[in-house]
Design an enzyme around this catalytic site. Structure first.
Site, mmCIF file in Angstrom:
data_model
loop_
_atom_site.group_PDB
_atom_site.id
_atom_site.type_symbol
_atom_site.label_atom_id
_atom_site.label_comp_id
_atom_site.label_asym_id
_atom_site.label_seq_id
_atom_site.Cartn_x
_atom_site.Cartn_y
_atom_site.Cartn_z
ATOM 1 N N GLU A 1 9.755 -7.703 -3.177
ATOM 2 C CA GLU A 1 9.249 -6.265 -2.345
ATOM 3 C C GLU A 1 9.896 -5.718 -1.093
ATOM 4 O OE1 GLU A 1 7.835 -2.943 -1.108
ATOM 5 O OE2 GLU A 1 6.864 -3.112 -2.504
ATOM 6 N N ALA B 1 3.548 -4.470 1.162
ATOM 7 C CA ALA B 1 3.344 -4.169 -0.569
ATOM 8 C C ALA B 1 1.946 -3.231 -0.044
ATOM 9 C CB ALA B 1 2.252 -5.724 -0.523
ATOM 10 N N GLY B 2 1.718 -2.701 -0.994
ATOM 11 C CA GLY B 2 1.596 -1.518 -1.534
ATOM 12 C C GLY B 2 1.805 -0.100 -2.128
ATOM 13 N N GLY B 3 2.784 -0.187 -1.545
ATOM 14 C CA GLY B 3 3.615 1.004 -1.476
ATOM 15 C C GLY B 3 3.677 1.930 -1.099
ATOM 16 N N THR B 4 3.400 3.268 -1.331
ATOM 17 C CA THR B 4 3.672 4.413 -1.175
ATOM 18 C C THR B 4 1.572 4.757 -0.541
ATOM 19 O OG1 THR B 4 5.191 5.401 -1.835
ATOM 20 C CG2 THR B 4 3.812 7.204 -1.028
ATOM 21 N N HIS C 1 -30.151 17.636 -11.043
ATOM 22 C CA HIS C 1 -29.676 19.339 -10.297
ATOM 23 C C HIS C 1 -30.630 18.539 -8.973
ATOM 24 C CE1 HIS C 1 -31.109 22.909 -8.037
ATOM 25 N NE2 HIS C 1 -32.300 22.363 -7.743
#
Length: 454
Positions: A33, A37-40, A437
């Site tokens: 990476e 870490a974790g990206g977008t 409901h």
């Protein structure tokens, strides 16, 4: 050359999950990476933006307190540094937790740096040579800007940089009236900024059916967001500590901040893909087959970089497909996936399957159902009646083709119909289902019971 059983490039949604699965099975895995870490999703997408959506909703409801008979002691204020600190804390918790897991997992080597192919199964990372028979690319995408005159002379923002600003904008101009632009438009308007959206198409989110586009525009206009649709001749220029946005047929917009939300491009331009014989298309996406394998044997592309889905949930499903096929002896296909996504304005849009335009283009005879949220008790009781629910059914097979719920809890309620589609069950199965409901979901069988030829 360091030898591994698998190399994963990118620590977004799909990459770490696959690395953990491979490592748990005893395979030696390298995960590379170059950023966080974790990206977008974790760093600049879902996690921070939905945290902002939550703060903006609280501010909006506080301003509406009198509608519910609640008296507040004074005017509602927004403390941007505290809003941002909350967002950053939520992001950090997710990112740091993932980082710690990657660093602690047995059989998994977590490498920081930029990876480039040097051969079909060889990768270099900051001078370190790696090789593996299996390589998985989960490199994501980044925001891009159209060729706007003057853009190179102003401090424009993309979605990531906007999240780092230290002060609330006085006036945020947004170029791009699609999903990212509209979410930010509502958030910053509710937090107190003036907001103007410029969109080249004649309506916002043009891929949606016209009723969805029109309702969302009206909803945001009611909150004070201004729109210039069919915008032409957009040009920008510095103006003191802000930006002037000019366009044909309208007065210039004097903005303190400029967000460009006009598309994304996969992060594939500097991976050395040629060295591995990996093809890319004109948009920079990596073409993959139904099992997500690239043109190079032993190399798979997952997540946003493969052009098969731009969402966290599609990236995660990519991981599931690859893991099932390689490790569990299954034969799962990406084309079995039903399109689904949300627009996380407030209220949100939950969308599944085909739009009406797509269904008609495909030649289906349609049954159409529609119900305004003003006829949904839960929405009335909450004082949130904006929007509607709609569904498309194939008149011959009785199968649901697509649906949209734009309204309170619509992003959750729509999943009942999505599950029915995935199971391959006709819509009539819902007609005798008893729902709780008062909920939004309970009106779905009612809507399906009142289908009309469309």
């Amino acid at each position: 050359m360091a030898a591994f059983d698998a190399i994963v490039v990118g620590a977004g949604q799909a990459g770490p999950a696959l690395a953990f699965r491979l490592a748990a099975g005893g395979r030696r895995v390298a995960l590379v990476e170059r950023a966080e870490a974790g990206g977008t999703c974790v760093n600049t997408g879902c996690t921070p933006t939905k945290t902002l959506v939550a703060s903006a909703r609280v501010a909006h409801l506080a301003r509406r307190a009198a509608d519910y008979g609640v008296v507040l002691p004074g005017p509602v204020g927004v403390d941007w540094p505290r809003v941002k600190a909350r967002m950053d804390a939520v992001v950090a918790k997710s990112r740091d937790g993932l980082t710690g897991s990657l660093e602690a997992t047995e059989n998994l080597t977590f490498l920081r740096g930029h990876a480039r192919f040097t051969g079909p199964h060889a990768v270099a990372v900051e001078g370190r040579a790696l090789e593996a028979p299996w390589i998985f690319l989960d490199v994501g995408a980044h925001a891009v800007a159209p060729p706007i005159p003057g853009l190179d002379r102003v401090p424009w923002l993309d979605n990531a940089r906007l999240l780092r600003i230290e002060a609330l904008p006085r006036h945020l101009a947004i170029i791009g009236g699609s999903y990212i632009g509209l979410e930010f438009a509502q958030v910053f308007r509710r937090l107190g900024a003036e907001v103007t959206v410029l969109e080249a198409s004649p309506r916002v989110i043009p891929r949606e059916d016209e009723a969805v586009s029109a309702t969302i525009r009206e909803m945001l206009e009611a909150e004070g967001v201004r729109f210039h649709l069919g915008a032409r001749g957009i040009a920008v220029a510095p103006a003191g500590d802000g930006v002037t946005v000019a366009l044909d047929g309208a007065a210039p917009i004097q903005a303190s901040h400029l967000l460009v939300a006009a598309g994304r491009r996969p992060n594939t331009d500097d991976l050395g893909l040629d060295a591995a014989g990996i093809a890319v298309d004109a948009r920079g996406a990596i073409p993959v087959d139904d099992a997500l394998q690239t043109s190079a044997p032993g190399v798979w592309a997952l997540g946003e970089c493969n052009g098969r889905g731009a969402f966290t949930h599609t990236a995660w499903n990519d991981y599931e497909i690859v893991a099932a096929n390689l490790l569990d002896g299954e034969a799962r296909r990406v084309t079995d996936r039903i399109a689904c996504y949300g627009l996380f304005t407030d209220p949100p849009l939950g969308r599944i399957g085909m739009t009406e335009a797509e269904a008609r283009a495909a030649g289906h005879r349609l049954l159409v159902g529609h119900r305004p949220m003003s006829r949904v008790n839960r929405a009335v009781e909450k004082g949130e009646t904006t929007g509607f629910m709609s569904v498309l059914v194939d008149a011959d097979t009785r199968m649901i083709l697509g649906a949209a719920i734009l309204g309170t809890d619509g992003d959750e309620a729509v999943h009942g119909m999505l599950d029915l589609m995935q199971a391959g069950v006709p819509y009539t199965s819902l007609l005798r289902t008893v729902h709780i409901h008062p909920t939004v979901s309970e009106l779905i069988p009612t809507m399906l019971g009142d289908l009309k030829p469309g």
